[in-house]
Write an enzyme that holds these catalytic residues in place. Structure first.
Site, mmCIF file in Angstrom:
data_model
loop_
_atom_site.group_PDB
_atom_site.id
_atom_site.type_symbol
_atom_site.label_atom_id
_atom_site.label_comp_id
_atom_site.label_asym_id
_atom_site.label_seq_id
_atom_site.Cartn_x
_atom_site.Cartn_y
_atom_site.Cartn_z
ATOM 1 N N GLY A 1 0.843 -1.196 0.000
ATOM 2 C CA GLY A 1 0.000 0.000 0.000
ATOM 3 C C GLY A 1 0.877 1.244 0.000
ATOM 4 O O GLY A 1 2.088 1.179 -0.291
ATOM 5 N N GLY B 1 -9.861 10.556 1.042
ATOM 6 C CA GLY B 1 -8.669 11.283 0.648
ATOM 7 C C GLY B 1 -7.611 11.375 1.716
ATOM 8 O O GLY B 1 -7.504 10.506 2.576
ATOM 9 N N GLU C 1 -14.585 16.350 6.109
ATOM 10 C CA GLU C 1 -15.101 15.099 6.681
ATOM 11 C C GLU C 1 -15.328 15.284 8.178
ATOM 12 O O GLU C 1 -14.974 16.324 8.745
ATOM 13 C CB GLU C 1 -14.123 13.943 6.398
ATOM 14 C CG GLU C 1 -14.024 13.614 4.910
ATOM 15 C CD GLU C 1 -13.097 12.465 4.593
ATOM 16 O OE1 GLU C 1 -12.511 11.867 5.510
ATOM 17 O OE2 GLU C 1 -12.939 12.174 3.396
ATOM 18 N N HIS D 1 -16.350 2.452 10.710
ATOM 19 C CA HIS D 1 -16.795 3.555 9.853
ATOM 20 C C HIS D 1 -18.311 3.609 9.950
ATOM 21 O O HIS D 1 -18.969 2.579 9.823
ATOM 22 C CB HIS D 1 -16.354 3.325 8.408
ATOM 23 C CG HIS D 1 -16.439 4.563 7.572
ATOM 24 N ND1 HIS D 1 -17.646 5.114 7.201
ATOM 25 C CD2 HIS D 1 -15.480 5.367 7.056
ATOM 26 C CE1 HIS D 1 -17.417 6.203 6.485
ATOM 27 N NE2 HIS D 1 -16.107 6.384 6.385
ATOM 28 N N ARG E 1 -16.051 10.181 14.133
ATOM 29 C CA ARG E 1 -16.554 8.855 13.768
ATOM 30 C C ARG E 1 -17.023 7.979 14.918
ATOM 31 O O ARG E 1 -17.997 7.244 14.789
ATOM 32 C CB ARG E 1 -15.420 8.098 13.090
ATOM 33 C CG ARG E 1 -15.560 8.142 11.639
ATOM 34 C CD ARG E 1 -14.458 7.403 10.992
ATOM 35 N NE ARG E 1 -14.269 8.091 9.733
ATOM 36 C CZ ARG E 1 -13.342 7.809 8.879
ATOM 37 N NH1 ARG E 1 -12.484 6.857 9.132
ATOM 38 N NH2 ARG E 1 -13.265 8.463 7.751
ATOM 39 N N HIS F 1 -13.323 -0.747 10.226
ATOM 40 C CA HIS F 1 -12.680 0.044 9.176
ATOM 41 C C HIS F 1 -11.186 0.243 9.394
ATOM 42 O O HIS F 1 -10.402 0.167 8.460
ATOM 43 C CB HIS F 1 -13.393 1.401 9.122
ATOM 44 C CG HIS F 1 -12.922 2.329 8.048
ATOM 45 N ND1 HIS F 1 -13.012 2.011 6.713
ATOM 46 C CD2 HIS F 1 -12.371 3.572 8.111
ATOM 47 C CE1 HIS F 1 -12.537 3.017 5.991
ATOM 48 N NE2 HIS F 1 -12.122 3.965 6.814
ATOM 49 N N ARG G 1 -9.129 7.713 15.306
ATOM 50 C CA ARG G 1 -8.450 8.403 14.198
ATOM 51 C C ARG G 1 -9.364 9.435 13.540
ATOM 52 O O ARG G 1 -10.528 9.162 13.249
ATOM 53 C CB ARG G 1 -8.017 7.380 13.147
ATOM 54 C CG ARG G 1 -7.413 8.005 11.911
ATOM 55 C CD ARG G 1 -6.953 6.940 10.945
ATOM 56 N NE ARG G 1 -8.044 6.183 10.399
ATOM 57 C CZ ARG G 1 -8.745 6.517 9.323
ATOM 58 N NH1 ARG G 1 -8.463 7.633 8.666
ATOM 59 N NH2 ARG G 1 -9.704 5.746 8.875
ATOM 60 N N LEU H 1 -3.878 7.934 5.443
ATOM 61 C CA LEU H 1 -2.941 7.977 4.305
ATOM 62 C C LEU H 1 -1.815 8.953 4.631
ATOM 63 O O LEU H 1 -0.658 8.734 4.278
ATOM 64 C CB LEU H 1 -3.679 8.398 3.026
ATOM 65 C CG LEU H 1 -4.723 7.405 2.485
ATOM 66 C CD1 LEU H 1 -5.460 7.992 1.278
ATOM 67 C CD2 LEU H 1 -4.096 6.067 2.094
HETATM 68 C C1 SIN Z 1 -13.852 7.868 4.019
HETATM 69 O O1 SIN Z 1 -13.726 8.214 2.863
HETATM 70 O O2 SIN Z 1 -14.859 8.134 4.692
HETATM 71 C C2 SIN Z 1 -12.774 7.071 4.641
HETATM 72 C C3 SIN Z 1 -11.573 7.878 4.802
HETATM 73 C C4 SIN Z 1 -10.866 7.459 6.058
HETATM 74 O O3 SIN Z 1 -11.083 6.375 6.562
HETATM 75 O O4 SIN Z 1 -10.121 8.281 6.580
#
Ligand code: SIN
Length: 523
Positions: free
Chosen positions: A13, A48, A113, A241, A288, A349, A384, A390
Site C-alpha cells: 500500500g 482522501g 469530513e 466507519h 466517527r 474500518h 483516528r 494515508l
Molecule cells: C472515508 O472516505 O470516509 C474514509 C476515509 C478514512 O477512513 O479516513
C-alpha cells in the site's frame, strides 16, 4: 532457498511503496505481497488525505481537530510533527504522478469530513486511494532496484533474542534479519535476509463480520511482531466507519465516504428524522466514534438493520462530479441517490493500535520498521480523525526511509540463519476446520468486542477465543503451511490482543466504550 537484499518491504500500500521508492535509490529492495501489488487497503480508501493547504486553515486547527477526535490520548508531539510534515509529503505524491481534483480556478478542491473544522481533504473524486496506488505501483514496477514478489506470504519475521543484552545503540535486545516467506505458487517457504525490514501490512478488519477492508486485512504484521515479542499498543481502539452501504452480500462492505456527509448528506432514521441531532451538536459530521455509536444505538433501540444517508437535497451536478463511483454502485443495486435515501450501517474500518514505533517508524525490534495501519505511532490516540491515515503512512514512510538510510552502512546481512523448519507436513485435508474457525472468530469479535463492550462480553469472548486458539495451534503444528491457516492464526492472535487491551482499560474513551465504565478516568 535464500535471497539477500538491503531492504525487505512487506506490504504494497502507500506506506510500503513510498518507503520502497525512497530507499531504492540507495540499495536493492524486495517487496512482497500476498496477492497482487494493487490489492491493498490503500486502494479502497475513498475520501482522501488530510493536509493544510490554504488559509484560513492552519496547522494549529488540524492539530486540534486530531487531538479532539483522539479524545486526548494522542501523542501531541507526534500530531504536530505529522501535521507540519504533511504538505511536503503531498508534494512528493504529486511529483510521483498522483492527480488530486482541482476547482475551475486551478486551486485544489478540498473536501470536509467528520471532526474537521476546515475543508482540508485532498481527493481524487471518490477513489483517492486507487489513484495513489496507481501512481505508486506504476513507479515501483518500473524501478530497476525494486523486485516485486506477488503471491508471497510472510509467515514470520526472522529474529534473534540476545537474552537481556541490549544491542548497541538500540534500547532492545531483539534483532530482525528478514522474514520467512511462503511462495504461494510453489508452496515452498523461502528465507529472505535483509539489512532493514519494513512492515506495511495494513489492518485487521477481517476480525469482524462486516468490514470495509479487503479480505487480505488479517493483521499479519501485528501478529508476527507479537509472536517475536515486540511491543504492540492501543489495540482496544478499533474504528468502525459509520457508513458502509447496507448490502449484506457485499464482501468487503462498500464504503460510503464521509466526504458525502461533508458535502451535506444527512444521517436519518427510518422515520426520516435527522438521527444525530439528539446525540451531538456537530450532527452528521461529529467524529466517527460518536456517529458510529449513535447509529449502533439507534439500530439496537428500533431493531432495524440499517439507517439512512439522505443526499436527495444536494446539488446533482456536484454529487456526480464528486461521487461517481458511489452513485454507480448504488445504481447497480437499484438505489437512485437523487431520489432515494442510501441504507447504511457501521463496519469495521481501521485499527488505531498496532506495532509500537518511535518517531522514525522504528519498532521495538532492532532493524524492523512499521508504517501505516499496522503501526501505532501515537497520531490517532483513541480515535483516528478522518483521512489522517494515508497522511500517517506517507509521513512515516519518509521518516523510516531517512532513518534506515542513516544506519544501513553499519549493518551486514546475517549469516547462518537456518532454513524454515516445517514441523507438520500433513495437508489440512478438511478446509472446513479452517473456515469454520475463521467465521467463529468473526462472530465472537462482532458480538462481544464491537462498538459497545462490557466486562461480561469481553470475558466470554476471551474464553471462546481460547478454545479456537488451542484447536488452531494443534492444526498448525501438524499441517503444512497454507495462507488460509496462517491468516486464521494471525487473526486469532490479533483478536486476543484486542480483547486483552479492552479488558485492561477500565474506562470509556474514543472508540472504546464500556457499559460498565461509561466515564473517563483521566480527562
Ligand atoms: C472515508 O472516505 O470516509 C474514509 C476515509 C478514512 O477512513 O479516513
Amino acid at each position: 532457498m535464500e535471497k539477500k537484499v538491503d531492504f525487505l518491504v512487506i506490504g504494497t500500500g502507500l506506506g510500503g511503496l513510498s518507503f520502497a521508492l525512497k530507499v531504492a535509490e540507495y540499495g536493492k529492495v524486495c517487496i512482497i505481497t500476498k496477492t497482487k501489488l494493487e490489492e491493498t487497503n490503500t486502494s479502497y480508501a475513498q475520501g482522501g488525505i488530510a493536509a493544510v493547504t490554504y488559509a484560513p486553515d492552519n496547522y494549529e486547527k488540524h492539530v486540534q481537530d486530531t487531538l479532539i477526535a483522539g479524545d486526548g490520548l494522542n501523542n501531541e508531539e507526534v500530531v504536530r510533527m505529522v501535521v507540519s510534515e504533511a504538505p511536503s509529503q503531498i508534494e512528493t505524491l504529486i511529483n510521483w504522478g498522483t492527480q488530486f481534483d482541482r476547482e475551475a480556478t486551478g486551486k485544489y478542491d478540498l473536501a470536509k469530513e467528520g471532526g474537521h473544522s476546515e475543508h482540508r481533504i485532498l481527493h481524487h473524486k471518490d477513489q483517492t486511494g486507487a489513484e495513489i496506488q496507481r501512481a505508486l505501483s506504476e513507479r515501483a514496477r518500473n524501478h530497476k532496484n525494486i523486485e516485486i514478489l506477488e503471491n508471497h506470504f510472510a509467515v514470520e519475521i526472522i529474529t534473534q533474542h540476545h537474552l537481556g543484552r541490549l544491542v548497541k545503540r538500540y534500547n532492545t535486545d531483539i534483532e530482525c534479519f528478514g522474514a520467512y516467506v511462503l511462495d504461494l505458487k510453489t508452496g515452498k517457504t523461502i528465507k529472505i535476509l535483509s539489512k532493514i525490514t519494513l512492515l506495511a501490512t495494513g489492518g485487521a478488519g477481517n476480525l469482524y463480520q462486516t468490514t470495509t477492508n479487503p479480505n487480505i486485512a488479517t493483521g499479519d504484521g501485528v501478529a508476527m511482531v507479537y509472536r517475536a515479542k515486540g511491543i504492540i499498543s492501543d489495540m482496544e481502539f478499533v474504528q468502525f466507519h459509520p457508513t458502509s452501504l447496507y448490502n449484506p452480500t457485499d464482501k468487503p462492505s462498500f464504503l460510503i465516504t464521509e466526504a458525502m456527509r461533508g458535502f451535506g448528506g444527512i444521517l436519518k432514521n427510518q422515520n426520516g428524522n435527522d438521527l444525530m441531532q439528539k446525540y451531538d451538536p456537530r450532527g452528521s459530521l461529529a467524529p466517527r466514534d460518536i456517529v458510529a455509536r449513535a447509529i449502533d444505538n439507534e439500530m439496537k433501540i428500533t431493531g432495524h438493520e440499517f439507517v439512512y444517508l439522505d443526499c436527495r437535497h444536494l446539488d446533482q451536478k456536484g454529487l456526480i462530479a464528486h461521487f461517481p463511483f458511489i452513485i454507480e454502485k448504488c445504481k447497480k443495486i437499484g438505489i437512485d441517490v437523487f431520489t432515494e435515501m442510501i441504507p447504511v450501517v457501521p463496519a469495521a474500518h481501521f485499527m488505531c493500535g498496532g506495532i509500537l514505533t518511535d518517531k522514525n517508524g522504528k519498532s521495538w525490534i532492532n532493524k524492523l520498521y512499521a508504517v501505516g495501519e499496522t503501526a501505532c505511532t501515537g497520531l490517532h490516540g483513541a480515535n483516528r480523525l478522518a483521512s489522517n491515515s494515508l497522511l500517517e503512512a506517507i509521513v512515516y514512510a519518509e521518516r523510516a526511509a531517512r532513518h534506515s538510510l542513516s544506519i544501513i552502512d553499519e549493518i551486514s546481512i546475517q549469516e547462518g540463519v537456518p532454513e524454515w523448519n516445517e514441523e507438520g507436513t500433513a495437508h489440512p485435508e478438511e478446509m472446513i476446520l479452517i473456515t469454520q474457525n475463521y467465521k467463529e472468530v468473526q462472530q465472537i469479535m462482532t458480538n462481544y468486542v464491537g462498538i459497545v463492550r462490557s466486562e461480561l462480553r469481553l470475558e466470554r469472548a476471551a474464553r471462546r477465543l481460547e478454545i479456537i486458539f488451542q484447536e488452531t495451534e494443534e492444526l498448525y503444528k501438524k499441517s503444512s503451511l497454507s495462507k488460509e491457516l496462517c491468516e486464521l492464526r494471525n487473526l486469532i492472535h490479533v483478536g486476543y490482543l484486542v480483547i486483552k487491551s479492552a479488558q485492561a482499560r477500565k474506562e470509556s474513551c474514543g472508540l472504546h466504550f464500556m457499559l460498565d465504565h461509561p466515564g473517563r478516568i483521566r480527562k
